[in-house]
Design a protein around this motif. Structure first.
Motif, PDB file in Angstrom:
ATOM      1  N   VAL A  45       0.859  -1.188   0.000  1.00  0.00           N
ATOM      2  CA  VAL A  45       0.000   0.000   0.000  1.00  0.00           C
ATOM      3  C   VAL A  45       0.890   1.230   0.000  1.00  0.00           C
ATOM      4  CG1 VAL A  45      -1.762   1.281   1.286  1.00  0.00           C
ATOM      5  CG2 VAL A  45      -1.804  -1.199   1.279  1.00  0.00           C
ATOM      6  N   VAL A  46       0.486   2.277  -0.717  1.00  0.00           N
ATOM      7  CA  VAL A  46       1.213   3.543  -0.729  1.00  0.00           C
ATOM      8  C   VAL A  46       0.538   4.477   0.262  1.00  0.00           C
ATOM      9  CG1 VAL A  46       1.848   5.560  -2.099  1.00  0.00           C
ATOM     10  CG2 VAL A  46       1.949   3.273  -3.113  1.00  0.00           C
ATOM     11  N   PHE A  47       1.304   5.031   1.196  1.00  0.00           N
ATOM     12  CA  PHE A  47       0.825   6.063   2.111  1.00  0.00           C
ATOM     13  C   PHE A  47       1.379   7.388   1.609  1.00  0.00           C
ATOM     14  CE2 PHE A  47       0.324   2.326   4.703  1.00  0.00           C
ATOM     15  CZ  PHE A  47      -0.856   2.580   5.369  1.00  0.00           C
ATOM     16  N   ARG A  48       0.481   8.368   1.406  1.00  0.00           N
ATOM     17  CA  ARG A  48       0.864   9.649   0.819  1.00  0.00           C
ATOM     18  C   ARG A  48       0.486  10.787   1.753  1.00  0.00           C
ATOM     19  NH1 ARG A  48      -1.811  10.509  -4.833  1.00  0.00           N
ATOM     20  NH2 ARG A  48      -3.653  10.337  -3.516  1.00  0.00           N
ATOM     21  N   ASP A  49       1.425  11.726   1.930  1.00  0.00           N
ATOM     22  CA  ASP A  49       1.185  12.939   2.722  1.00  0.00           C
ATOM     23  C   ASP A  49       1.114  14.111   1.753  1.00  0.00           C
ATOM     24  OD1 ASP A  49       1.074  15.037   4.469  1.00  0.00           O
ATOM     25  OD2 ASP A  49       2.895  14.533   5.554  1.00  0.00           O
ATOM     26  N   ASP A  81      -2.892  12.677   7.078  1.00  0.00           N
ATOM     27  CA  ASP A  81      -2.796  14.092   7.431  1.00  0.00           C
ATOM     28  C   ASP A  81      -1.399  14.469   7.882  1.00  0.00           C
ATOM     29  OD1 ASP A  81      -5.486  14.494   6.883  1.00  0.00           O
ATOM     30  OD2 ASP A  81      -6.072  13.954   8.916  1.00  0.00           O
ATOM     31  N   VAL A  82      -0.761  13.589   8.644  1.00  0.00           N
ATOM     32  CA  VAL A  82       0.550  13.885   9.214  1.00  0.00           C
ATOM     33  C   VAL A  82       1.450  12.678   9.013  1.00  0.00           C
ATOM     34  CG1 VAL A  82       1.801  14.449  11.324  1.00  0.00           C
ATOM     35  CG2 VAL A  82      -0.462  15.386  10.958  1.00  0.00           C
ATOM     36  N   SER A  83       2.669  12.939   8.595  1.00  0.00           N
ATOM     37  CA  SER A  83       3.681  11.887   8.486  1.00  0.00           C
ATOM     38  C   SER A  83       4.979  12.431   9.058  1.00  0.00           C
ATOM     39  CB  SER A  83       3.864  11.462   7.029  1.00  0.00           C
ATOM     40  OG  SER A  83       4.493  12.485   6.294  1.00  0.00           O
ATOM     41  N   SER A  84       6.030  11.642   8.997  1.00  0.00           N
ATOM     42  CA  SER A  84       7.315  12.107   9.523  1.00  0.00           C
ATOM     43  C   SER A  84       7.857  13.268   8.700  1.00  0.00           C
ATOM     44  CB  SER A  84       8.322  10.966   9.549  1.00  0.00           C
ATOM     45  OG  SER A  84       8.540  10.476   8.240  1.00  0.00           O
ATOM     46  N   ALA A  85       7.385  13.433   7.470  1.00  0.00           N
ATOM     47  CA  ALA A  85       7.838  14.535   6.626  1.00  0.00           C
ATOM     48  C   ALA A  85       7.164  15.859   6.980  1.00  0.00           C
ATOM     49  CB  ALA A  85       7.579  14.214   5.165  1.00  0.00           C
ATOM     50  N   GLY A 102       4.054  16.476   0.251  1.00  0.00           N
ATOM     51  CA  GLY A 102       4.405  16.021  -1.092  1.00  0.00           C
ATOM     52  C   GLY A 102       5.246  14.757  -1.093  1.00  0.00           C
ATOM     53  N   THR A 103       5.101  13.928  -0.072  1.00  0.00           N
ATOM     54  CA  THR A 103       5.877  12.694   0.004  1.00  0.00           C
ATOM     55  C   THR A 103       4.958  11.487   0.011  1.00  0.00           C
ATOM     56  OG1 THR A 103       5.880  12.732   2.405  1.00  0.00           O
ATOM     57  CG2 THR A 103       7.745  13.779   1.311  1.00  0.00           C
ATOM     58  N   ALA A 104       5.514  10.350  -0.369  1.00  0.00           N
ATOM     59  CA  ALA A 104       4.772   9.094  -0.349  1.00  0.00           C
ATOM     60  C   ALA A 104       5.766   7.969  -0.101  1.00  0.00           C
ATOM     61  CB  ALA A 104       4.051   8.881  -1.669  1.00  0.00           C
ATOM     62  N   PHE A 105       5.290   6.895   0.510  1.00  0.00           N
ATOM     63  CA  PHE A 105       6.148   5.735   0.703  1.00  0.00           C
ATOM     64  C   PHE A 105       5.334   4.468   0.552  1.00  0.00           C
ATOM     65  CE2 PHE A 105       4.730   7.123   4.854  1.00  0.00           C
ATOM     66  CZ  PHE A 105       4.340   5.969   5.484  1.00  0.00           C
ATOM     67  N   LEU A 106       6.002   3.440   0.063  1.00  0.00           N
ATOM     68  CA  LEU A 106       5.377   2.152  -0.190  1.00  0.00           C
ATOM     69  C   LEU A 106       5.731   1.211   0.947  1.00  0.00           C
ATOM     70  CD1 LEU A 106       3.886   0.241  -2.181  1.00  0.00           C
ATOM     71  CD2 LEU A 106       6.120  -0.261  -3.161  1.00  0.00           C
ATOM     72  N   THR A 107       4.718   0.594   1.515  1.00  0.00           N
ATOM     73  CA  THR A 107       4.913  -0.366   2.595  1.00  0.00           C
ATOM     74  C   THR A 107       3.825  -1.421   2.475  1.00  0.00           C
ATOM     75  OG1 THR A 107       5.250  -0.616   4.967  1.00  0.00           O
ATOM     76  CG2 THR A 107       3.555   0.928   4.278  1.00  0.00           C
ATOM     77  N   ARG A 108       3.765  -2.328   3.414  1.00  0.00           N
ATOM     78  CA  ARG A 108       2.728  -3.349   3.406  1.00  0.00           C
ATOM     79  C   ARG A 108       1.757  -3.083   4.545  1.00  0.00           C
ATOM     80  NH1 ARG A 108       3.630  -7.662   0.213  1.00  0.00           N
ATOM     81  NH2 ARG A 108       2.401  -9.057   1.527  1.00  0.00           N
ATOM     82  N   SER A 109       0.461  -3.315   4.278  1.00  0.00           N
ATOM     83  CA  SER A 109      -0.560  -3.041   5.271  1.00  0.00           C
ATOM     84  C   SER A 109      -1.812  -3.853   4.952  1.00  0.00           C
ATOM     85  CB  SER A 109      -0.892  -1.554   5.284  1.00  0.00           C
ATOM     86  OG  SER A 109      -1.919  -1.272   6.201  1.00  0.00           O
ATOM     87  N   THR A 110      -2.720  -3.904   5.926  1.00  0.00           N
ATOM     88  CA  THR A 110      -4.010  -4.548   5.714  1.00  0.00           C
ATOM     89  C   THR A 110      -5.097  -3.532   5.397  1.00  0.00           C
ATOM     90  OG1 THR A 110      -4.507  -4.459   8.074  1.00  0.00           O
ATOM     91  CG2 THR A 110      -3.463  -6.463   7.243  1.00  0.00           C
ATOM     92  N   ILE A 111      -4.772  -2.240   5.431  1.00  0.00           N
ATOM     93  CA  ILE A 111      -5.761  -1.199   5.171  1.00  0.00           C
ATOM     94  C   ILE A 111      -6.172  -1.227   3.699  1.00  0.00           C
ATOM     95  CG2 ILE A 111      -4.122   0.645   4.644  1.00  0.00           C
ATOM     96  CD1 ILE A 111      -5.954   2.499   6.299  1.00  0.00           C
ATOM     97  N   GLY A 112      -7.430  -0.939   3.444  1.00  0.00           N
ATOM     98  CA  GLY A 112      -7.930  -0.925   2.085  1.00  0.00           C
ATOM     99  C   GLY A 112      -8.237   0.479   1.620  1.00  0.00           C
ATOM    100  N   SER A 113      -8.253   0.665   0.318  1.00  0.00           N
ATOM    101  CA  SER A 113      -8.560   1.972  -0.240  1.00  0.00           C
ATOM    102  C   SER A 113      -9.118   1.785  -1.646  1.00  0.00           C
ATOM    103  CB  SER A 113      -7.310   2.845  -0.294  1.00  0.00           C
ATOM    104  OG  SER A 113      -7.603   4.078  -0.919  1.00  0.00           O
ATOM    105  N   ALA A 114     -10.071   2.630  -2.015  1.00  0.00           N
ATOM    106  CA  ALA A 114     -10.636   2.585  -3.360  1.00  0.00           C
ATOM    107  C   ALA A 114      -9.756   3.341  -4.347  1.00  0.00           C
ATOM    108  CB  ALA A 114     -12.044   3.166  -3.355  1.00  0.00           C
ATOM    109  N   LYS A 115      -8.931   4.275  -3.840  1.00  0.00           N
ATOM    110  CA  LYS A 115      -8.052   5.059  -4.705  1.00  0.00           C
ATOM    111  C   LYS A 115      -6.784   4.261  -4.996  1.00  0.00           C
ATOM    112  CE  LYS A 115      -8.281   8.702  -1.914  1.00  0.00           C
ATOM    113  NZ  LYS A 115      -7.885  10.012  -1.406  1.00  0.00           N
TER     114      LYS A 115
END
Length: 83
Positions: free
Chosen positions: A12-16, A49-53, A20-33
Motif C-alpha cells: 500500500v502507498v501512504f501519501r502525505d 494528514d501527518v507523516s514524519s515529513a 508532497g511525500t509518499a512511501f510504499l509499505t505493506r498493510s491490511t488497510i484498504g482503499s478505493a483510490k
C-alpha cells in the motif's frame, strides 16, 4: 493460522499531500483510490494528514508558545491579593 479469517496483507502507498511525500509499505488497510508507483505497478493509496515529513517533532519546526504571557495572566487572575 486459520484460513479465510485474516485480512489481506499487501503493498500500500501512504501519501502525505501537505509534504508532497509518499512511501510504499505493506498493510491490511484498504482503499478505493490507486496510484501508479515508480516500478510501474498500481497500488492502493491512503492519504494521511501527518507523516514524519510534515510532523513538527521530526522536522524541527516546533511552535513556540507564549508561556511568559500565560504565567502573568495566571498570576493576575489567581495571585494573592496581599502581594
Amino acid at each position: 493460522m486459520k484460513k479465510g479469517i485474516h485480512p489481506d496483507y499487501r503493498p500500500v502507498v501512504f501519501r502525505d499531500p501537505s509534504a508532497g511525500t509518499a512511501f510504499l509499505t505493506r498493510s491490511t488497510i484498504g482503499s478505493a483510490k490507486t496510484v501508479e508507483w515508480g516500478d510501474g505497478a498500481v497500488y492502493p493509496v491512503v492519504d494521511v494528514d501527518v507523516s514524519s515529513a510534515s510532523h513538527p517533532f521530526y522536522t524541527g519546526r516546533n511552535r513556540v508558545l507564549d508561556s511568559a504571557g500565560r504565567v502573568e495572566r495566571f498570576k493576575q487572575r489567581y495571585g494573592r491579593a496581599g502581594r
